[in-house]
Design an enzyme around this catalytic site. Structure first.
Site, PDB file in Angstrom:
ATOM      1  CB  SER A  21      -1.051   0.064   1.283  1.00 35.52           C
ATOM      2  OG  SER A  21      -1.816  -1.371   1.255  1.00 35.52           O
ATOM      3  CD  GLU A  50      -5.749  -3.113 -10.996  1.00 34.29           C
ATOM      4  OE1 GLU A  50      -5.723  -1.325 -11.154  1.00 34.29           O
ATOM      5  OE2 GLU A  50      -5.378  -3.422 -11.619  1.00 34.29           O
ATOM      6  N   GLY A  51      -4.536  -1.892  -4.936  1.00 32.65           N
ATOM      7  CA  GLY A  51      -4.821  -1.120  -4.197  1.00 32.65           C
ATOM      8  C   GLY A  51      -5.727  -1.946  -3.809  1.00 32.65           C
ATOM      9  CG  ASP A  70      -6.787   7.604 -10.648  1.00 34.84           C
ATOM     10  OD1 ASP A  70      -6.661   7.356  -9.581  1.00 34.84           O
ATOM     11  OD2 ASP A  70      -6.699   9.097 -11.397  1.00 34.84           O
TER      12      ASP A  70
HETATM   13  C1  LIG Z   1      -3.024 -12.586  -6.936  1.00 37.35           C
HETATM   14  C2  LIG Z   1      -2.163 -10.994  -6.786  1.00 37.35           C
HETATM   15  C3  LIG Z   1      -1.871 -10.371  -8.025  1.00 37.35           C
HETATM   16  C4  LIG Z   1      -1.197  -8.681  -7.910  1.00 37.35           C
HETATM   17  N1  LIG Z   1      -1.192  -8.280  -9.239  1.00 37.35           N
HETATM   18  C5  LIG Z   1      -0.270  -7.198  -8.783  1.00 37.35           C
HETATM   19  C6  LIG Z   1       0.144  -6.194 -10.252  1.00 37.35           C
HETATM   20  O1  LIG Z   1       0.315  -6.878 -11.276  1.00 37.35           O
HETATM   21  N2  LIG Z   1       1.322  -5.145  -9.610  1.00 37.35           N
HETATM   22  C7  LIG Z   1       2.026  -5.451  -8.829  1.00 37.35           C
HETATM   23  O2  LIG Z   1       2.424  -3.492  -8.991  1.00 37.35           O
HETATM   24  N3  LIG Z   1       1.242  -5.651  -7.335  1.00 37.35           N
HETATM   25  C8  LIG Z   1      -0.029  -6.435  -7.804  1.00 37.35           C
HETATM   26  N4  LIG Z   1      -0.110  -7.212  -6.749  1.00 37.35           N
HETATM   27  C9  LIG Z   1       0.140  -6.645  -5.428  1.00 37.35           C
HETATM   28  C10 LIG Z   1      -1.112  -5.831  -4.982  1.00 37.35           C
HETATM   29  O3  LIG Z   1      -1.702  -4.406  -5.575  1.00 37.35           O
HETATM   30  C11 LIG Z   1      -0.885  -5.464  -3.335  1.00 37.35           C
HETATM   31  O4  LIG Z   1      -1.218  -6.862  -2.875  1.00 37.35           O
HETATM   32  C12 LIG Z   1      -1.931  -5.104  -2.198  1.00 37.35           C
HETATM   33  O5  LIG Z   1      -1.603  -3.070  -3.123  1.00 37.35           O
HETATM   34  C13 LIG Z   1      -1.441  -4.153  -1.010  1.00 37.35           C
HETATM   35  O6  LIG Z   1      -0.384  -4.669   0.247  1.00 37.35           O
HETATM   36  P1  LIG Z   1      -0.019  -5.808   0.192  1.00 37.35           P
HETATM   37  O7  LIG Z   1       0.258  -7.476  -0.120  1.00 37.35           O
HETATM   38  O8  LIG Z   1       2.145  -5.800   0.628  1.00 37.35           O
HETATM   39  O9  LIG Z   1      -0.572  -5.482   1.683  1.00 37.35           O
HETATM   40  P2  LIG Z   1      -0.108  -4.226   3.411  1.00 37.35           P
HETATM   41  O10 LIG Z   1       0.084  -2.879   2.210  1.00 37.35           O
HETATM   42  O11 LIG Z   1       0.372  -4.947   3.571  1.00 37.35           O
HETATM   43  O12 LIG Z   1      -0.784  -3.975   4.021  1.00 37.35           O
HETATM   44  C14 LIG Z   1      -1.945  -5.467   4.663  1.00 37.35           C
HETATM   45  C15 LIG Z   1      -3.499  -4.592   5.631  1.00 37.35           C
HETATM   46  O13 LIG Z   1      -2.933  -2.948   6.265  1.00 37.35           O
HETATM   47  C16 LIG Z   1      -3.972  -1.868   5.510  1.00 37.35           C
HETATM   48  N5  LIG Z   1      -3.336  -1.371   5.012  1.00 37.35           N
HETATM   49  C17 LIG Z   1      -1.467  -0.599   4.629  1.00 37.35           C
HETATM   50  N6  LIG Z   1      -1.795   0.770   4.567  1.00 37.35           N
HETATM   51  C18 LIG Z   1      -3.107   0.798   5.149  1.00 37.35           C
HETATM   52  C19 LIG Z   1      -3.027   2.349   5.674  1.00 37.35           C
HETATM   53  N7  LIG Z   1      -2.705   3.498   5.589  1.00 37.35           N
HETATM   54  N8  LIG Z   1      -5.001   2.598   6.433  1.00 37.35           N
HETATM   55  C20 LIG Z   1      -5.294   1.550   6.249  1.00 37.35           C
HETATM   56  N9  LIG Z   1      -5.029   0.606   5.750  1.00 37.35           N
HETATM   57  C21 LIG Z   1      -3.767  -0.061   6.142  1.00 37.35           C
HETATM   58  C22 LIG Z   1      -4.535  -3.102   3.920  1.00 37.35           C
HETATM   59  O14 LIG Z   1      -5.340  -2.758   3.794  1.00 37.35           O
HETATM   60  C23 LIG Z   1      -4.162  -4.463   4.396  1.00 37.35           C
HETATM   61  O15 LIG Z   1      -5.431  -4.587   4.650  1.00 37.35           O
HETATM   62  C24 LIG Z   1      -0.929  -8.322  -6.329  1.00 37.35           C
HETATM   63  C25 LIG Z   1      -1.068  -9.069  -5.641  1.00 37.35           C
HETATM   64  C26 LIG Z   1      -1.970 -10.219  -5.764  1.00 37.35           C
HETATM   65  C27 LIG Z   1      -2.678 -10.563  -4.292  1.00 37.35           C
END
Ligand SMILES: Cc1cc2nc3c(=O)[nH]c(=O)nc-3n(C[C@H](O)[C@H](O)[C@H](O)COP(=O)(O)OP(=O)(O)OC[C@H]3O[C@@H](n4cnc5c(N)ncnc54)[C@H](O)[C@@H]3O)c2cc1C
Length: 379
Positions: A132, A363-364, A240
């Site tokens: 994130s 995607e967020g 977006d």
């Molecule tokens: C199957 C899959 C495909 C994907 N494909 C791509 C891709 O093609 N390209 C790419 O770049 N990424 C990709 N992603 C990554 C995806 O976008 C991230 O997993 C996602 O953005 C969340 O990041 P994280 O998993 O590190 O979770 P974290 O950021 O560690 O979040 C963990 C938890 O904390 C919460 N959290 C974090 N910060 C805050 C805040 N400030 N306020 C409130 N809650 C918060 C989150 O909502 C979540 O519930 C993919 C992920 C998956 C699972």
């Protein structure tokens, strides 16, 4: 004037993709899910339909279609298989930074080749320590003469193992936080790229998700997008643009679950009549229908704003978040309507439930979407 009708051309394209998805993808969805297998054959057939590279302008070999068409396609494909929708959607996502910020020369150099076959792109933003919190990415890009040298690890990359073109976000100066990030196009065959192990996922198992490691990967300086150090902005405007289509994918999964629940409820006899005759089931079906229809309109609205050149940050976050949430609710309700059979793999609705969950994460996350919406309304 507000017009909710699709054009004749859009209806035709929607039917084309619906027929394709039901004939070529749906019958294979269970097998691809069980074997956790990406299907190059499906991608090739979709390419032959002429829509794999739908957002790329015709002059570069694409179909030159907009976000609204993207929503129509995403819904139909996700209805057959959410993972295939993520795979072909991942191609558009990987290309979007390039379409938004690439120079005409670079587009002429890379796009016609990419669009001439069933090639896939991937969007490389997320890292092990930066999900994130995008601004904290550690991948670096160092300029040396006429080249950039990229080093870092990207995680959870859709199409990571199969992409032949990557959009990669890397920092030219980590001390500047998000202001140091630039975006680059990196051909998949460039020396120094390693595809990591394939992730073993809960859902959307027909899409290839894995780490991509960049180890002293050299690209010509002209492969940097935009003005440089505007990569954070490019990533945000890309998201977006893409979130309406991601929401539409969630709508497709929810619609598949609703249709399965309707069909089952008309056939399943309990207490001497179909369960569809029970008002409790009817209320659930009505609720599921309302949510799906509302989510679809939100996605179309966000896409329409983009296609008309308007800012849609709030609307695309609303659409993605709402559609992802209702997809989880609707697919859970479908499992409930099928009772014990809903819990069994044979009936597929459990797959819809697993596939839907991803729409609250990628995607967020939907928490992050709520932060985006709150920021927009508090401006
Ligand atoms: C199957 C899959 C495909 C994907 N494909 C791509 C891709 O093609 N390209 C790419 O770049 N990424 C990709 N992603 C990554 C995806 O976008 C991230 O997993 C996602 O953005 C969340 O990041 P994280 O998993 O590190 O979770 P974290 O950021 O560690 O979040 C963990 C938890 O904390 C919460 N959290 C974090 N910060 C805050 C805040 N400030 N306020 C409130 N809650 C918060 C989150 O909502 C979540 O519930 C993919 C992920 C998956 C699972």
């Amino acid at each position: 004037m507000i017009d909710f009708t699709l054009t004749e051309e859009q209806e035709k394209l929607r039917k084309l993709v619906r027929d394709f998805a039901q004939k070529e993808i749906a019958p294979r969805a269970r097998e691809l899910d069980e074997e956790q297998r990406h299907s190059p054959e499906i991608v090739e057939k979709y390419f032959k339909l002429g829509l794999l590279h739908y957002p790329v302008p015709e002059e570069y070999g694409g179909a030159g279609l907009g976000s609204l068409e993207g929503c129509l396609f995403a819904e139909e494909i996700a209805m057959a298989d959410g993972g295939v929708a993520a795979c072909v959607g991942g191609n558009s996502l990987g290309l979007t930074p390039f379409l938004q910020a690439g120079s005409p020369e670079l587009k002429r150099e890379l796009l016609p080749k990419h669009c001439s076959g069933p090639n896939l792109a991937a969007f490389c933003l997320t890292e092990p320590e930066a999900g994130s919190d995008v601004a904290s990415i550690r991948t670096t890009a160092r300029r040396e003469g006429d080249e950039y040298i990229i080093n870092g690890t990207k995680r959870f990359i859709t199409n990571g193992g199969v992409a032949s073109l990557f959009s990669v976000f890397a920092s030219e100066d980590p001390s500047l936080g998000h202001r140091g990030i630039s975006a680059f196009m990196v051909p998949g065959g460039t020396s120094g790229i390693t595809r990591g192990k394939k992730e073993d996922k809960m859902g959307q198992r027909s899409t290839d998700t894995r780490e991509v490691i960049f180890d002293d990967v050299r690209v010509p300086a002209r492969y940097r997008l935009g003005e440089g150090r505007d990569g954070f902005k490019i990533a945000m405007t890309t998201l977006d643009e893409s979130r309406a289509g991601v929401g539409a994918g969630a709508v497709g999964i929810a619609r598949a679950a609703l249709e399965a629940a309707i069909a089952y409820s008309k056939e399943r006899m309990q207490f001497g009549k179909p369960i569809a005759a029970q008002q409790a089931i009817q209320l659930m079906l009505a609720e599921m229908t309302m949510r799906i229809e509302a989510a679809r309109l939100l996605c179309w609205h966000a896409a329409w704003l983009h296609d008309h050149g308007m800012r849609n940050t709030k609307e695309s976050a609303v659409a993605k978040c709402f559609a992802g949430d209702i997809a989880v609710e609707v697919t859970c309700d479908a499992v409930q309507i099928l009772g014990g059979y809903g819990y069994m793999k044979e009936y597929q609705v459990e797959r819809y439930m697993r596939d839907a969950k991803l729409h609250q994460i990628f995607e967020g996350t939907n928490q992050v979407q709520r932060l985006v919406i709150a920021r927009e309304v508090l401006r």
